[in-house]
Motif scaffolding. Structure first.
Motif, PDB file in Angstrom:
ATOM      1  N   TYR A 205       9.344   3.623   6.781  1.00  0.00           N
ATOM      2  CA  TYR A 205       8.442   2.488   6.978  1.00  0.00           C
ATOM      3  C   TYR A 205       7.729   2.147   5.678  1.00  0.00           C
ATOM      4  O   TYR A 205       7.339   3.019   4.901  1.00  0.00           O
ATOM      5  N   ALA A 206       7.553   0.847   5.458  1.00  0.00           N
ATOM      6  CA  ALA A 206       6.648   0.336   4.423  1.00  0.00           C
ATOM      7  C   ALA A 206       6.125  -0.999   4.907  1.00  0.00           C
ATOM      8  O   ALA A 206       6.694  -1.614   5.810  1.00  0.00           O
ATOM      9  N   CYS A 207       5.025  -1.455   4.308  1.00  0.00           N
ATOM     10  CA  CYS A 207       4.428  -2.693   4.799  1.00  0.00           C
ATOM     11  C   CYS A 207       3.977  -3.594   3.661  1.00  0.00           C
ATOM     12  O   CYS A 207       3.733  -3.154   2.535  1.00  0.00           O
ATOM     13  N   LEU A 208       3.895  -4.871   4.001  1.00  0.00           N
ATOM     14  CA  LEU A 208       3.470  -5.913   3.075  1.00  0.00           C
ATOM     15  C   LEU A 208       2.148  -6.477   3.580  1.00  0.00           C
ATOM     16  O   LEU A 208       2.081  -7.017   4.687  1.00  0.00           O
TER      17      LEU A 208
ATOM     18  N   ALA B 177      12.560  10.426   1.766  1.00  0.00           N
ATOM     19  CA  ALA B 177      11.386  11.276   1.594  1.00  0.00           C
ATOM     20  C   ALA B 177      10.873  11.847   2.906  1.00  0.00           C
ATOM     21  O   ALA B 177      10.369  12.974   2.954  1.00  0.00           O
ATOM     22  N   GLY B 178      11.001  11.096   3.998  1.00  0.00           N
ATOM     23  CA  GLY B 178      10.451  11.550   5.268  1.00  0.00           C
ATOM     24  C   GLY B 178      11.366  12.411   6.102  1.00  0.00           C
ATOM     25  O   GLY B 178      10.959  12.876   7.179  1.00  0.00           O
ATOM     26  N   ASP B 179      12.572  12.673   5.631  1.00  0.00           N
ATOM     27  CA  ASP B 179      13.559  13.372   6.465  1.00  0.00           C
ATOM     28  C   ASP B 179      13.070  14.731   6.953  1.00  0.00           C
ATOM     29  O   ASP B 179      13.365  15.140   8.080  1.00  0.00           O
ATOM     30  N   SER B 180      12.340  15.444   6.117  1.00  0.00           N
ATOM     31  CA  SER B 180      11.926  16.814   6.477  1.00  0.00           C
ATOM     32  C   SER B 180      10.455  16.896   6.870  1.00  0.00           C
ATOM     33  O   SER B 180       9.892  18.001   6.934  1.00  0.00           O
ATOM     34  N   LEU B 181       9.839  15.753   7.148  1.00  0.00           N
ATOM     35  CA  LEU B 181       8.388  15.741   7.377  1.00  0.00           C
ATOM     36  C   LEU B 181       7.995  15.486   8.831  1.00  0.00           C
ATOM     37  O   LEU B 181       6.814  15.351   9.127  1.00  0.00           O
ATOM     38  N   ILE B 182       8.959  15.436   9.736  1.00  0.00           N
ATOM     39  CA  ILE B 182       8.664  14.948  11.083  1.00  0.00           C
ATOM     40  C   ILE B 182       8.321  16.074  12.046  1.00  0.00           C
ATOM     41  O   ILE B 182       7.306  16.037  12.744  1.00  0.00           O
ATOM     42  N   PHE B 183       9.168  17.088  12.101  1.00  0.00           N
ATOM     43  CA  PHE B 183       9.034  18.104  13.146  1.00  0.00           C
ATOM     44  C   PHE B 183       8.470  19.409  12.590  1.00  0.00           C
ATOM     45  O   PHE B 183       8.960  19.940  11.597  1.00  0.00           O
ATOM     46  N   HIS B 184       7.469  19.910  13.263  1.00  0.00           N
ATOM     47  CA  HIS B 184       6.863  21.192  12.899  1.00  0.00           C
ATOM     48  C   HIS B 184       7.799  22.321  13.323  1.00  0.00           C
ATOM     49  O   HIS B 184       8.430  22.247  14.373  1.00  0.00           O
TER      50      HIS B 184
ATOM     51  N   PRO C 160       4.681  11.574   1.331  1.00  0.00           N
ATOM     52  CA  PRO C 160       4.026  10.270   1.208  1.00  0.00           C
ATOM     53  C   PRO C 160       3.866   9.588   2.567  1.00  0.00           C
ATOM     54  O   PRO C 160       4.648   9.823   3.484  1.00  0.00           O
ATOM     55  N   ALA C 161       2.847   8.744   2.670  1.00  0.00           N
ATOM     56  CA  ALA C 161       2.585   8.077   3.939  1.00  0.00           C
ATOM     57  C   ALA C 161       3.656   7.051   4.270  1.00  0.00           C
ATOM     58  O   ALA C 161       3.990   6.852   5.436  1.00  0.00           O
ATOM     59  N   MET C 162       4.182   6.397   3.239  1.00  0.00           N
ATOM     60  CA  MET C 162       5.216   5.381   3.444  1.00  0.00           C
ATOM     61  C   MET C 162       6.426   5.682   2.583  1.00  0.00           C
ATOM     62  O   MET C 162       6.339   6.401   1.589  1.00  0.00           O
ATOM     63  N   ASP C 163       7.542   5.119   2.971  1.00  0.00           N
ATOM     64  CA  ASP C 163       8.805   5.429   2.307  1.00  0.00           C
ATOM     65  C   ASP C 163       8.835   4.825   0.897  1.00  0.00           C
ATOM     66  O   ASP C 163       8.689   3.605   0.743  1.00  0.00           O
ATOM     67  N   PRO C 164       9.047   5.645  -0.140  1.00  0.00           N
ATOM     68  CA  PRO C 164       9.058   5.123  -1.520  1.00  0.00           C
ATOM     69  C   PRO C 164      10.171   4.117  -1.777  1.00  0.00           C
ATOM     70  O   PRO C 164       9.977   3.167  -2.554  1.00  0.00           O
TER      71      PRO C 164
ATOM     72  N   PRO D  10       0.821  -1.220   0.000  1.00  0.00           N
ATOM     73  CA  PRO D  10       0.000   0.000   0.000  1.00  0.00           C
ATOM     74  C   PRO D  10       0.851   1.266   0.000  1.00  0.00           C
ATOM     75  O   PRO D  10       2.033   1.250   0.347  1.00  0.00           O
ATOM     76  N   HIS D  11       0.177   2.362  -0.362  1.00  0.00           N
ATOM     77  CA  HIS D  11       0.879   3.648  -0.423  1.00  0.00           C
ATOM     78  C   HIS D  11       0.258   4.705   0.486  1.00  0.00           C
ATOM     79  O   HIS D  11       0.857   5.753   0.704  1.00  0.00           O
ATOM     80  N   ASP D  12      -0.957   4.433   1.012  1.00  0.00           N
ATOM     81  CA  ASP D  12      -1.622   5.465   1.814  1.00  0.00           C
ATOM     82  C   ASP D  12      -2.570   4.781   2.799  1.00  0.00           C
ATOM     83  O   ASP D  12      -2.786   3.564   2.719  1.00  0.00           O
TER      84      ASP D  12
END
Length: 305
Positions: free
Chosen positions: A237-240, A289-296, A159-163, A127-129
């Motif tokens: 993170y990604a999942c199967l 992709a998530g490096d800059s998405l964590i902290f406000h 993105p919700a999960m790591d590409p 999944p992607h979202d």
């Protein structure tokens, strides 16, 4: 008469001891696992039953309490941690333990009900979202668990999960299920939206119709929380996902169909995830992709310094 070593001899011997010990210390630091597998029904106990992969479990005392058992493991020359946290009352402690251990890459997963009729039992979905309907669990972590408690963890999930991890799972799943005609009946869906239901029961047919109208493709009970927690803790993170049954109201099914599915799918899922480990390890140092998405940013109207 006993011989007393000279000061020079003592110094030389001490240096030799340090030289001999140094490579072991460096290797140990370099091999500290930064990858974790978070188990769910897509694996169940299959990894625990796989000989020669996991070591003895340990627990971590975190600021949120004691973690569930965490297993050190190794496969394909890559060290990792394994924790089965689905259904655990210490869910947040499990994730904080992985954070404290320095984990940066996480593969999760679950079995799920197929909302989209094309997603049939035994099929895999990467999944992607997600849509999160489970608001009973804590929605965030207290600031004191972070290495820098002055940061404000209010992450974005686009993105919700790591590409990169998703691409690896897609390729390794395709490779494994197309290696022989044994799995010709299993399809791979390279995208999908998870709906995380509240859990405790299967969904009603009316809820599934609603989820379908929202754009959901599969329904499960834990993965949405994992996605959110991983991003909050700076983990990729990604999942199967494996389809275990049609979602309620989509098509008839019976509990008796699940045991043979688990016996076939659980070992296959372990094969896929373990095969992905060397490629995940090779991502170390890459911008993600998530490096800059964590902290406000700081919420202030003061002039910038």
């Amino acid at each position: 008469m006993p011989l007393t070593p000279s000061l020079r001899t003592i110094l030389v011997l001490s240096q030799l001891i340090l030289l001999l010990a140094a490579p072991w210390r460096v290797a140990t630091a370099a091999e500290t696992p930064h990858i974790a597998i978070v188990g769910g029904t897509f694996i169940n106990d299959a990894l625990l039953l796989r000989e020669g992969v996991l070591g003895d479990p340990f627990t971590v005392n975190t600021k949120l309490g004691q973690s569930p058992p965490i297993y050190p493991g190794s496969a394909g020359g890559v060290d990792f941690y394994y924790v089965h946290s689905h259904g655990s009352p210490a869910l947040q402690a499990a994730w904080v333990a992985l954070y404290d251990l320095g984990v940066t890459e996480v593969i999760g997963g679950a079995t799920a009900g197929g909302i989209t009729p094309a997603m049939q039992p035994y099929d895999y979905v990467v999944p992607h979202d997600f849509i999160d309907m489970n608001v009973d669990r804590p929605l965030s972590f207290p600031r004191e668990i972070y290495r820098d408690p002055e940061n404000i963890p209010l992450p974005r999930v686009l993105p919700a999960m790591d590409p990169d991890l998703r691409a690896i799972l897609i390729e390794e799943t395709r490779k494994r299920i197309r290696a022989s005609d044994e799995y010709d009946d299993i399809d791979l869906h390279e995208a999908g939206v998870i709906v995380q239901a509240r859990g405790g029961r299967f969904e009603t047919a009316a809820e599934i119709r609603m989820f379908a109208q929202w754009g959901g493709h599969v329904v499960t009970m834990n993965v949405g929380t994992e996605i959110a927690y991983a991003r909050m803790l700076g983990m990729n993170y990604a999942c199967l996902i494996n389809i275990s049954n049609p979602a309620e109201g989509v098509a008839p099914w019976d509990f008796a169909e699940m045991p043979p599915l688990y016996r076939r799918i659980n070992p296959l899922s372990v094969d896929i995830v373990l095969a992905a480990l060397p490629r995940i390890a090779a991502l170390a140092g890459k911008e993600r992709a998530g490096d800059s998405l964590i902290f406000h940013p700081e919420m202030t109207s003061k002039p910038a310094e």
